[in-house]
Design an enzyme around this catalytic site. Structure first.
Site, PDB file in Angstrom:
ATOM      1  N   LYS A 214     -10.982  52.737 123.787  1.00  0.00           N
ATOM      2  CA  LYS A 214     -10.623  51.919 122.638  1.00  0.00           C
ATOM      3  C   LYS A 214     -10.554  50.448 123.044  1.00  0.00           C
ATOM      4  CE  LYS A 214     -10.054  55.301 119.671  1.00  0.00           C
ATOM      5  NZ  LYS A 214     -10.810  55.432 118.419  1.00  0.00           N
ATOM      6  N   ASP A 243     -15.077  51.638 121.411  1.00  0.00           N
ATOM      7  CA  ASP A 243     -14.742  51.794 119.992  1.00  0.00           C
ATOM      8  C   ASP A 243     -13.746  50.722 119.578  1.00  0.00           C
ATOM      9  OD1 ASP A 243     -14.142  52.627 117.451  1.00  0.00           O
ATOM     10  OD2 ASP A 243     -13.329  54.579 118.025  1.00  0.00           O
ATOM     11  N   GLU A 269     -18.830  51.169 118.899  1.00  0.00           N
ATOM     12  CA  GLU A 269     -18.493  51.888 117.672  1.00  0.00           C
ATOM     13  C   GLU A 269     -17.621  51.053 116.741  1.00  0.00           C
ATOM     14  OE1 GLU A 269     -15.935  55.958 116.664  1.00  0.00           O
ATOM     15  OE2 GLU A 269     -17.027  55.777 118.560  1.00  0.00           O
ATOM     16  N   GLU A 296     -17.065  56.762 110.866  1.00  0.00           N
ATOM     17  CA  GLU A 296     -15.703  57.281 110.756  1.00  0.00           C
ATOM     18  C   GLU A 296     -15.060  56.907 109.429  1.00  0.00           C
ATOM     19  OE1 GLU A 296     -11.370  56.634 112.987  1.00  0.00           O
ATOM     20  OE2 GLU A 296     -13.227  56.245 114.073  1.00  0.00           O
ATOM     21  N   ASP A 319     -18.143  62.265 109.012  1.00  0.00           N
ATOM     22  CA  ASP A 319     -16.971  63.119 109.235  1.00  0.00           C
ATOM     23  C   ASP A 319     -16.734  63.944 107.977  1.00  0.00           C
ATOM     24  OD1 ASP A 319     -14.445  64.214 109.628  1.00  0.00           O
ATOM     25  OD2 ASP A 319     -13.598  62.401 110.508  1.00  0.00           O
ATOM     26  N   HIS A 346     -17.458  61.975 113.909  1.00  0.00           N
ATOM     27  CA  HIS A 346     -16.074  61.642 114.242  1.00  0.00           C
ATOM     28  C   HIS A 346     -15.251  62.891 113.988  1.00  0.00           C
ATOM     29  CE1 HIS A 346     -12.022  60.366 112.696  1.00  0.00           C
ATOM     30  NE2 HIS A 346     -12.032  59.788 113.873  1.00  0.00           N
TER      31      HIS A 346
END
Length: 408
Positions: A214, A243, A269, A296, A319, A346
């Site tokens: 992250k 991400d 991402e 996502e 997702d 996701h």
């Protein structure tokens, strides 16, 4: 026949920094659960995923949609579910709240997923098995192609599925091998550098060769340092994704993303706002050949269509607990197959449902079996939790979609 409907607001605090990212610092992993009780003795369970507040609103929306299915036979419903999905998603008063996004669409996802689960349970097979055994026409009848006709009609979808039948037997070998996974939990945003490094070594010891960090700090230097920390700990051969969870504006993304390239990220991402298709197109062109991944927070098939049309992303993360459930997930997967873009979902739902869908994508559509995200924090709450060994999802064999929760 579906004779009873129930919903449940299931919330699971994580603690210790788990689940944190640049935008969502204190998540409460939550499911808006729909249960469709059938007079055969089976219960179809589906859910949508949230981070806590508002989960009750999604449950209310799910109850509204599910009530319209009472008294219906699941086989009759699924024989023409594309029409049912279209009617529910365009219910005039709830449509105003979207259209096809937000609380209303999440509620529809919960109900749709419960329908597919009940369908598989009544047939006595895992969801992946049900899907790969359906004829192309039967699959397409479960889908809503409205607003997609400029890119894909029902007839074209059937043709695409038929064109991939020839390789199904060879691709079915993945049922025995299992589907590769990647570890998202090595690098939650609130984790210290030391914990990230420790988690990288732990993930590799467990067999994972791909992992995600992250990013999205206010101080770009922190992100750059941590990305190189993961690369150093994992080695040059590891696959590492970054991400940002929508944290950056386009000017910020254009400044920081090139600084990651020296550590060779597999993808970057959600770099900016998920509705800003053209911003992603600009960024994708600026950092090529490094690719963007997104989906996502993309709520429906129409916006996915726009991302594909503009060549804004190299990986699609649709997702099934964010879009309108399994039905809309399959529609997006078909579009991605047409464009040659990999689908790597996701999995805010722990991969419980998506382990079935990626098998279907690979076996029936010919999508590459790249890998599937793994998040371990809620496994203990499922009746049939995902089984990962050596970094690989082992194929579920119980009837249904693996979404039954112990408490609900």
């Amino acid at each position: 026949m579906i004779f009873k409907i129930s919903t449940a607001d299931a919330r699971y605090p994580l603690g210790s920094g788990a689940g944190s990212d640049a935008i969502h610092r204190n998540p409460i992993y939550s499911y808006a659960v729909t249960n469709l009780h059938d007079d055969s003795g089976h219960t179809g369970t589906g859910f949508a995923f949230t981070l806590g507040e508002g989960n009750d609103l999604v449950c209310k929306a799910a109850q509204f949609f599910a009530d319209q299915l009472k008294g219906r036979d699941i086989e009759e419903l699924m024989a023409d579910f594309g029409k049912v999905f279209n009617e529910l998603s365009n219910e005039q008063q709830f449509r105003w709240l979207g259209p096809h996004k937000g609380v209303a669409h999440l509620g529809l996802a919960s109900v749709t997923n419960a329908c597919y689960d009940l369908w598989a349970k009544k047939r006595g097979v895992p969801l992946w098995k049900l899907l790969i055994d359906l004829k192309p026409e039967e699959i397409v009848n479960t889908l809503d192609f409205s607003y997609l006709e400029d890119e894909m009609t029902k007839e074209q979808a059937i043709e695409l599925l038929q064109s991939n039948i020839g390789g199904k037997e060879e691709r079915s070998k993945i049922i025995e091998k299992g589907y590769p996974g990647y570890d998202t939990s090595i690098g939650w945003f609130n984790y210290s550098d030391e914990k990230v490094r420790e988690n990288v070594h732990k993930a590799m010891a467990e067999g994972f060769t791909a992992m995600k960090l992250k990013v999205g700090s206010k101080e770009f230097e922190r992100d750059i340092r941590r990305s190189h920390l993961v690369r150093e700990a994992a080695g040059d051969s590891a696959t590492i994704m970054l991400d940002a969870n929508q944290q950056w504006t386009l000017p910020q993304a254009l400044e920081i993303c090139p600084q990651f390239l020296s550590m060779n990220p597999y993808w970057i991402e959600e770099p900016t706002h998920p509705d800003d298709v053209l911003a992603h197109k600009v960024l994708a062109e600026a950092i090529a050949p490094t690719k963007l991944a997104l989906g996502e927070h993309v709520p429906n098939r129409i916006i996915f269509k726009n991302y594909l049309q503009t060549k804004s992303a190299g990986f699609m993360q649709v997702d099934a607990v964010r879009v309108g459930g399994v039905s809309e997930f399959i529609s997006v997967s078909l579009l991605c197959k047409k464009y040659g873009i990999p689908v790597v979902p996701h999995v805010g739902d722990m991969g419980q449902l998506h382990q079935h869908l990626v098998l279907f994508n690979h076996i029936s559509m010919g999508h590459e079996a790249l890998f599937l995200e793994h998040i371990p924090h809620l496994q203990k709450h499922f009746v049939h939790p995902v089984n990962i060994k050596g970094g690989v999802y082992k194929t579920p064999m119980e009837p249904g979609s693996s979404c039954d929760l112990k408490e609900f």
